[in-house]
Write a protein that holds these residues in place. Structure first.
Motif, PDB file in Angstrom:
ATOM      1  N   THR A 148     -15.317 -19.250  48.208  1.00  0.00           N
ATOM      2  CA  THR A 148     -14.919 -19.363  49.826  1.00  0.00           C
ATOM      3  C   THR A 148     -14.609 -18.115  50.465  1.00  0.00           C
ATOM      4  N   ASP A 178     -23.274 -11.727  54.556  1.00  0.00           N
ATOM      5  CA  ASP A 178     -23.190 -12.397  55.938  1.00  0.00           C
ATOM      6  C   ASP A 178     -21.997 -12.060  56.722  1.00  0.00           C
ATOM      7  N   PRO A 179     -21.994 -12.462  57.979  1.00  0.00           N
ATOM      8  CA  PRO A 179     -20.845 -12.294  58.750  1.00  0.00           C
ATOM      9  C   PRO A 179     -19.525 -12.765  58.371  1.00  0.00           C
ATOM     10  N   GLN A 180     -19.359 -13.964  57.583  1.00  0.00           N
ATOM     11  CA  GLN A 180     -18.448 -14.559  57.180  1.00  0.00           C
ATOM     12  C   GLN A 180     -17.901 -13.873  55.796  1.00  0.00           C
ATOM     13  N   TYR A 181     -18.653 -13.452  54.946  1.00  0.00           N
ATOM     14  CA  TYR A 181     -18.065 -12.925  53.912  1.00  0.00           C
ATOM     15  C   TYR A 181     -17.708 -11.352  54.403  1.00  0.00           C
ATOM     16  N   ASP A 184     -14.345 -11.591  55.522  1.00  0.00           N
ATOM     17  CA  ASP A 184     -13.503 -11.544  54.557  1.00  0.00           C
ATOM     18  C   ASP A 184     -13.119 -10.180  53.905  1.00  0.00           C
ATOM     19  N   GLU A 219     -23.090  -5.531  56.826  1.00  0.00           N
ATOM     20  CA  GLU A 219     -23.337  -6.778  57.370  1.00  0.00           C
ATOM     21  C   GLU A 219     -24.715  -7.218  57.545  1.00  0.00           C
ATOM     22  N   ASN A 221     -26.828 -10.005  59.258  1.00  0.00           N
ATOM     23  CA  ASN A 221     -26.521 -11.500  60.020  1.00  0.00           C
ATOM     24  C   ASN A 221     -27.632 -12.184  59.928  1.00  0.00           C
ATOM     25  N   SER A 224     -27.061 -16.985  56.089  1.00  0.00           N
ATOM     26  CA  SER A 224     -26.331 -18.089  56.673  1.00  0.00           C
ATOM     27  C   SER A 224     -25.043 -17.813  56.026  1.00  0.00           C
ATOM     28  N   ALA A 225     -24.051 -18.494  56.648  1.00  0.00           N
ATOM     29  CA  ALA A 225     -22.471 -18.246  56.212  1.00  0.00           C
ATOM     30  C   ALA A 225     -22.255 -18.326  54.762  1.00  0.00           C
ATOM     31  N   ASP A 226     -21.413 -17.472  54.574  1.00  0.00           N
ATOM     32  CA  ASP A 226     -20.910 -17.213  52.881  1.00  0.00           C
ATOM     33  C   ASP A 226     -22.216 -17.081  51.942  1.00  0.00           C
ATOM     34  N   TYR A 283     -22.473 -16.801  46.807  1.00  0.00           N
ATOM     35  CA  TYR A 283     -22.575 -17.863  47.697  1.00  0.00           C
ATOM     36  C   TYR A 283     -21.695 -19.055  47.559  1.00  0.00           C
TER      37      TYR A 283
END
Length: 285
Positions: A148, A178-181, A184, A219, A221, A224-226, A283
């Motif tokens: 997560t 991805d942008p979420q990771y 982080d 990065e 994009n 998908s997220a995570d 992931y």
């Protein structure tokens, strides 16, 4: 562009657009720009097969002077190879009402058509390359699920996996996040602060890579997220024609008025020798 003949327009676009298009396409592909592209042979047409080979290191011998160091036993050269078939064609196309509309859209002051076609082709190639991602799930497992928060401990665990798998240090290790990771990573002071030794590395596709734990992090994009893919470039090989093909033709043979413009590139890709052990997928399931 002052010419009004369809053949002349087609010739000029192929001559001037194709090299620029090919260069920009490669620069816009993060994964495609980083995987290995060296191969033996030539791709003249769709379906041609080329080969990537590797010479295995010999076992070698440890001898003792005064006992058995006066002679040695040569070994036969051992090679591994991967055959890659250029059996994929990425295509993007537009239909115009007439030649005048085509000329107005492809002028140097209006690059929107070029950018749109480039994006469409890059997306097709990028998605295909990602579809080949298939890390080893045998001990140690290179498929890491339920993450997560991609933080320092997770990145350190990936570095340990890479070292245990004996990834070569040249030409470098890479991570596409991805942008979420990626967020982080940026939110972790131990990874983003210069006080902890953070420093920037190469510029790849317009991005300055973050050099952390031996990985050049970028990065991406398009995912998908995570999602994160960490790899050595040798994990996958991509082969392609030298330039993108640009074609223009009228629709009169179909009893229609108008002009069709298409761009396409024949390419192929495949996991490399022990490629499943040379990349790590992270992931959040």
């Amino acid at each position: 562009m002052t010419v009004t003949n369809l053949a002349d327009v087609a010739d000029q676009i192929q001559k001037y657009w194709s090299p620029v298009f090919t260069k920009q396409l490669r620069e816009s592909l993060l994964l495609g720009a980083l995987v290995d592209k060296k191969y033996q042979g030539a791709i003249a047409r769709q379906g041609d097969t080329v080969r990537v080979s590797q010479i295995n290191a010999p076992n070698g011998q440890l001898l003792t002077v005064g006992t058995d160091a006066d002679s040695f036993s040569p070994e036969a050269v051992s090679t591994q190879y991967v055959d890659i078939k250029a059996d994929k064609r990425a295509v993007a196309s537009y239909e115009f009402q007439d030649l005048v509309e085509l000329q107005s859209q492809i002028s140097q002051s209006n690059p929107e058509v070029l950018e749109a076609l480039k994006y469409a082709m890059a997306s097709q190639i990028n998605d295909y390359l990602y579809s080949l991602v298939n890390p080893s799930t045998s001990a140690p497992d290179h498929l890491i699920a339920s993450v997560t928060d991609f933080n320092a401990s997770q990145l350190s665990a990936c570095r340990i996996l890479a070292a245990q798998a004996k990834w070569r240090m040249e030409p470098g290790w890479y991570g596409l996040l991805d942008p979420q990771y990626y967020g982080d990573i940026m939110n972790a002071s131990t990874l983003s602060s210069i006080d902890y030794g953070a420093s920037d590395a190469p510029v790849i596709s317009g991005q300055i890579a973050l050099k952390r734990f031996g990985f050049n992090l970028l990065e991406d994009n398009s995912r998908s997220a995570d999602f994160a893919l960490l790899f050595h470039p040798d994990f996958m090989h991509m082969v392609s024609q030298s330039e993108v093909q640009v074609k223009i033709s009228d629709l009169h043979s179909q009893k229609r008025f108008g002009v069709v413009m298409s761009v396409d590139m024949v390419f192929g890709a495949k996991l490399g020798i022990d490629g499943n052990k040379k990349h790590i997928k992270v992931y959040n399931s």
